[in-house]
Write an enzyme that holds these catalytic residues in place. Structure first.
Site: not given
Length: 327
Positions: A98, A302
């Site tokens: 991320d 994610h």
């Protein structure tokens, strides 16, 4: 696991570390802490590496400067260089997820002498756009892209800090594979998409009846305690420097990442639903000529280091061993 505070770039930084041997740094994203790398810390140490995961600037037990302009990627790269100095290590392999991936790409671009390999998860290396990024994000009278929702100081903080446990339950679940399949144009609630002005980022996100199998109640409690301490302001300030980062990156036009690199992304990562993202990933070799491989992790959202720890660790180890063996 060993925890300690070090001075990095003038900042009191909390790190989790384990093992001895060649150094691998692990940079987390939003909203996470060093705890996101709990599986990798143990496995990399067992494989003969010194694994170190900091709470990044503004998170957990690491210092949180109050000024928004102290959260640029230059500051964050400086923190990692300072961490190397505090650990008395000349260089390291840098792994990010991320926001940690964005910082890892910039660190490899700017300081290839200190970061001799980069592993990025989720976020690919991208060209600097022709105009400031906040001018590109969609906005309507009823909704705006989440990055715009994060820009005004105090607005997102008030929403996210109202009930920290509920915030983390919702976001961590909604961006994981457990929330459902992600396809371009689908309407599965996504925390990193458009935000309705009348109900905020959290309103449409489901409250899971139970946590996903990859996230225990004890893990969630660690995150809740960390954000109860730091709040969300530090992490949100990363987003508030997007245009400032764009401005300095114009001086780097034409510069390429010249160290070996590995890219990984979950098959169900919410970022893949952004129009054009597949094309950006496919074009990465132009910006990263030493890109060894792009890996799609099946049945993964994610939070790949937590959702699929064995697959992520194995890929990091293969890459790290190839760097150290010179192959």
């Amino acid at each position: 696991m060993s925890s300690r505070k070090v001075n990095a770039n003038g900042l009191a930084m909390h790190v989790e570390e384990r093992g001895e041997g060649p150094l691998i740094l692990l940079a987390h994203g939003f909203p996470e802490t060093s705890h996101a790398w709990r599986h990798q810390l143990a496995a990399l140490a067992a494989a003969g590496f010194h694994a170190v995961a900091p709470d990044m600037r503004g998170y957990g037990e690491t210092e949180s400067p109050s000024e928004i302009n102290r959260y640029s990627t230059l500051d964050l790269v400086g923190d990692l260089v300072g961490l190397l100095d505090s650990l008395e290590r000349e260089n390291a392999i840098l792994v990010g997820n991320d926001w940690g991936s964005t910082i890892a790409w910039q660190a490899a671009l700017l300081r290839p002498d200190r970061f001799k390999g980069v592993v990025a998860i989720g976020v690919p290396m991208m060209d600097n756009p022709p105009v400031p990024p906040t001018t590109l994000f969609p906005e309507t009278p009823d909704a705006r892209f989440y990055l715009l929702h994060f820009q005004e100081p105090g607005v997102a903080e008030a929403e996210l800090e109202r009930d920290i446990e509920a915030t983390l339950r919702k976001i961590l679940f909604a961006a994981s594979r457990d929330a459902g399949p992600r396809q371009p144009g689908d309407d599965t609630p996504n925390p990193f998409s458009m935000v309705a002005r009348d109900c905020g980022l959290l309103g449409p996100l489901p409250m899971p009846a139970r946590l996903p199998a990859w996230l225990s109640e004890a893990d969630l409690a660690r995150y809740v305690a960390a954000f109860a301490r730091s709040g969300f302001r530090g992490g949100l300030n990363y987003y508030r420097n997007l245009d400032a980062n764009w401005n300095y990156q114009r001086a780097l036009a034409g510069l390429k990442v010249q160290v070996p690199a590995l890219y990984m992304v979950g098959e169900q990562d919410v970022g893949l639903s952004i129009p054009g993202m597949q094309e950006v990933i496919a074009s990465m070799p132009r910006l990263v000529p030493e890109l060894r491989k792009s890996v799609t992790i099946a049945d993964c959202g994610h939070w790949a280091p937590q959702e699929k720890p064995d697959e992520v660790t194995a890929a990091i180890l293969d890459f790290a061993r190839s760097i150290h063996s010179g192959t």
